[in-house]
Design a protein around this motif. Structure first.
Motif, PDB file in Angstrom:
ATOM      1  N   CYS A 104       4.154   4.450  -6.918  1.00  0.00           N
ATOM      2  CA  CYS A 104       4.680   3.314  -7.672  1.00  0.00           C
ATOM      3  C   CYS A 104       3.589   2.838  -8.638  1.00  0.00           C
ATOM      4  O   CYS A 104       2.461   2.585  -8.237  1.00  0.00           O
ATOM      5  N   ARG A 105       3.933   2.743  -9.915  1.00  0.00           N
ATOM      6  CA  ARG A 105       2.939   2.325 -10.906  1.00  0.00           C
ATOM      7  C   ARG A 105       3.418   1.155 -11.749  1.00  0.00           C
ATOM      8  O   ARG A 105       2.863   0.850 -12.792  1.00  0.00           O
ATOM      9  N   TYR A 160       4.861  -2.863 -10.908  1.00  0.00           N
ATOM     10  CA  TYR A 160       5.329  -3.893  -9.992  1.00  0.00           C
ATOM     11  C   TYR A 160       5.469  -5.202 -10.757  1.00  0.00           C
ATOM     12  O   TYR A 160       4.566  -5.601 -11.494  1.00  0.00           O
ATOM     13  N   LYS A 164       0.839  -1.202   0.000  1.00  0.00           N
ATOM     14  CA  LYS A 164       0.000   0.000   0.000  1.00  0.00           C
ATOM     15  C   LYS A 164       0.878   1.257   0.000  1.00  0.00           C
ATOM     16  O   LYS A 164       0.602   2.214  -0.727  1.00  0.00           O
ATOM     17  N   MET A 195      -0.699  -6.198  -4.622  1.00  0.00           N
ATOM     18  CA  MET A 195      -0.388  -5.506  -5.882  1.00  0.00           C
ATOM     19  C   MET A 195      -1.295  -5.985  -7.015  1.00  0.00           C
ATOM     20  O   MET A 195      -1.766  -5.189  -7.824  1.00  0.00           O
ATOM     21  N   ALA A 202      -5.125   1.477  -9.422  1.00  0.00           N
ATOM     22  CA  ALA A 202      -4.359   2.732  -9.395  1.00  0.00           C
ATOM     23  C   ALA A 202      -3.891   3.119 -10.800  1.00  0.00           C
ATOM     24  O   ALA A 202      -3.199   4.112 -10.979  1.00  0.00           O
ATOM     25  N   HIS A 231      -4.660  -4.242  -6.309  1.00  0.00           N
ATOM     26  CA  HIS A 231      -4.783  -2.786  -6.217  1.00  0.00           C
ATOM     27  C   HIS A 231      -4.010  -2.003  -7.275  1.00  0.00           C
ATOM     28  O   HIS A 231      -4.326  -0.845  -7.536  1.00  0.00           O
ATOM     29  N   MET A 232      -2.975  -2.595  -7.864  1.00  0.00           N
ATOM     30  CA  MET A 232      -2.217  -1.851  -8.870  1.00  0.00           C
ATOM     31  C   MET A 232      -3.081  -1.489 -10.088  1.00  0.00           C
ATOM     32  O   MET A 232      -3.033  -0.345 -10.557  1.00  0.00           O
ATOM     33  N   ILE A 275       2.105   1.956  -3.519  1.00  0.00           N
ATOM     34  CA  ILE A 275       1.092   2.544  -4.410  1.00  0.00           C
ATOM     35  C   ILE A 275       0.809   3.989  -3.995  1.00  0.00           C
ATOM     36  O   ILE A 275       0.730   4.883  -4.848  1.00  0.00           O
TER      37      ILE A 275
END
Lengths: 361, 176
Positions: A30-31, A33, A23, A48, A55, A51-52, A26
């Motif tokens: 960080c975009r 991973y 978390k 990740m 985002a 949730h990545m 992000i």
């Protein structure tokens, strides 16, 4: 419980160390991973994966750790904030890539939730990758900034900080945790989520050179003398970081006759031992390095010059790795004792107390 | 105030869920809390446990070496952890699945058939909530109101379970 949303600003959420790191990444912008599963850090990948995409970033479960670190290398070269994570054997596999990233001066964030080694070892808490992290695990004269969180909140905060410092110094940053930190849950205030990060534009990045001179991101210096010049520049940067980025916490050190030195989760257990010993009147304190490279040598020297009769007891989940940095700093001026276990065993509060009592005589 | 809890049982009995729910409730009541799961090769059917510490002040170590509350959902858990129970501490034993109880030790034994209570309500998996009910009844660390507020959040993906789990908790509270 995994998806609890804070209802009000700054309301605490219950997260595991692994989730807090993911978390934090992000929230820090960080975009990208890429990672390959390994216990005890799989919650990072799981978080990740979920949730990545929300985002607007890229999540890749790569085919191997080698692929993961090299995907991160590529993303960094193009200017993204990018991260990978693994546990000890996987981090060993990444060392070539980390050396290249350090040489290309790219701002990687690399998470190592250590397990016990050597070899495939086991999944229990350990701190036996200290040498690998702080003494540059790959080839060549390079360093990574290394941070060791001791709580879930600190795991979140240091991850956010890691992205900032990685960009500032153009250096890879390693977060060194262990299985206990990764798995345990504590309340977290996710401050960075409240004020979204706006990473500076990276003028050195390979973003397409229409209308400007091409940027080159490389780690290859074949012409005689060129690499030495580059290495000297790196060394200057490292010296600057040594001066500016030493981080630590002290607890009851002012009047202490014996000071425990421990980092990460080991420091939590050591703190409990200090509390118990203080209740019984022993003058004991704790120095907890937060940055492992640069090592917080200045505070050690300051303590020695203030209290020349002090003794240190280094406590680690290894057979004496950070011990060497304490010994180097102390340079024989005061006594340094050691208590360590590794392979899954964790020095207990009782073991620490007994050792302190023996030293105190 | 410091409350050190170990919850233990077979994988699938909701031991981790109960531990997280207790930690979550403690957080909402502005307590310091740590939740440390056993994260090894625990599988459904194997024994699994977690350690929780709730305190008014910062918690140094999350490791529980002595318990103020032990919740043992099966026989192996009683055998494994009863030795850690502090003198005068509360021990909750799921008597549906643990028949041989320790004697001659100075702890308060609450022997309650959590699995049977849950089965009667229609789902044996809510035995963990029956244990939670008994726990909050005997020990005043967490408020019932706080838990009741959390359950809809905890089961928001499956609202059917809110009622079942609330019932199981109330039954546990009555039997505690």
């Amino acid at each position: 419980m995994r998806n609890q949303k804070p209802e009000t600003r700054n309301q605490k959420i219950l997260l595991s160390g692994n989730e807090a790191i993911a978390k934090g990444a992000i929230d820090a912008g960080c975009r990208f991973y890429a990672g390959y599963p390994i216990t005890p850090q799989n919650e990072i990948i799981a978080y990740m994966a979920q949730h990545m995409p929300e985002a607007g970033g890229v999540f890749i479960q790569s085919e191997s750790e080698l692929a993961a670190i090299n995907m991160v290398f590529g993303a960094l070269a193009s200017g993204a904030r990018a991260m990978t994570s693994s546990s000890s054997p996987g981090i060993s596999l990444m060392q070539e890539g980390i050396s290249y990233i350090a040489a290309a001066e790219l701002p990687a964030v690399i998470i190592n939730i250590m397990r016990a080694g050597p070899g495939l070892g086991n999944i229990w808490p350990a701190q036996s990758d200290y040498f690998q992290a702080v003494k540059s695990g790959g080839h060549g004269d390079y360093h990574c900034l290394v941070f060791a969180p001791a709580s879930v909140q600190e795991a979140y905060d240091l991850t956010v900080l890691s992205f900032e410092l990685a960009d500032k110094y153009r250096i890879p940053v390693i977060i060194l945790g262990d299985g206990m930190l990764g798995q345990m849950m504590e309340p977290v205030t996710a401050e960075a989520a409240e004020k979204p990060q706006r990473p500076q534009k990276k003028i050195w990045a390979a973003t397409g050179c229409k209308g400007r001179k091409p940027n080159v991101v490389k780690s290859f210096y074949l012409n005689m003398g060129e690499l030495e010049q580059f290495n000297l520049k790196l060394q200057e940067k490292y010296q600057d970081i040594r001066h500016r980025e030493q981080r630590y916490e002290t607890f009851n050190t002012d009047d202490a006759e014996i000071i425990l030195v421990a980092y990460g989760m080991m420091a939590r257990l050591a703190k409990k031992a200090v509390e118990s010993l203080r209740e019984k009147g022993h003058k004991v304190g704790l120095l907890r390095p937060i940055s492992l490279w640069p090592y917080p040598a200045d505070i050690l020297k300051e303590i020695i010059s203030r209290q020349p009769s002090v003794r240190f007891l280094v406590v680690e989940m290894s057979y004496g790795q950070m011990l060497e940095d304490v010994q180097l700093t102390v340079n024989g001026r005061v006594k340094v004792d050691f208590l360590g276990r590794s392979g899954g065993g964790v020095p207990s509060e009782e073991e620490i107390i007994n050792r302190v009592r023996r030293i105190a005589g | 105030m410091i409350e050190r809890i170990i919850i233990s049982g077979f994988g699938g009995q909701g031991v981790m869920f109960l531990g997280k729910l207790i930690s979550w409730a403690a957080m909402r009541e502005n307590k310091f809390v740590t939740f440390l799961p056993a994260y090894g090769a625990e599988v459904r059917g194997g024994t699994s446990h977690c350690s929780i510490i709730i305190s008014d002040r910062e918690i140094a170590s999350p490791c529980v070496e002595q318990t103020d509350t032990l919740i043992a959902m099966n026989q192996p858990s009683v055998d494994k952890f009863i030795g850690l129970a502090a003198k005068g501490s509360e021990v909750f034993i799921n008597s549906s699945m643990a028949k041989s109880l320790p004697d001659n030790i100075s702890v308060k034994i609450n022997s309650i058939p959590f699995s049977d209570i849950a089965s009667k309500l229609g789902n044996i998996k809510s035995a963990n909530m029956a244990a939670l009910g008994a726990y909050i009844g005997r020990k005043k660390v967490l408020s019932k109101e706080g838990i009741l507020k959390l359950l809809p959040e905890a089961f928001k993906n499956n609202p059917k379970l809110i009622q079942l789990n609330t019932q199981a908790m109330e039954e546990g509270l009555k039997n505690g």
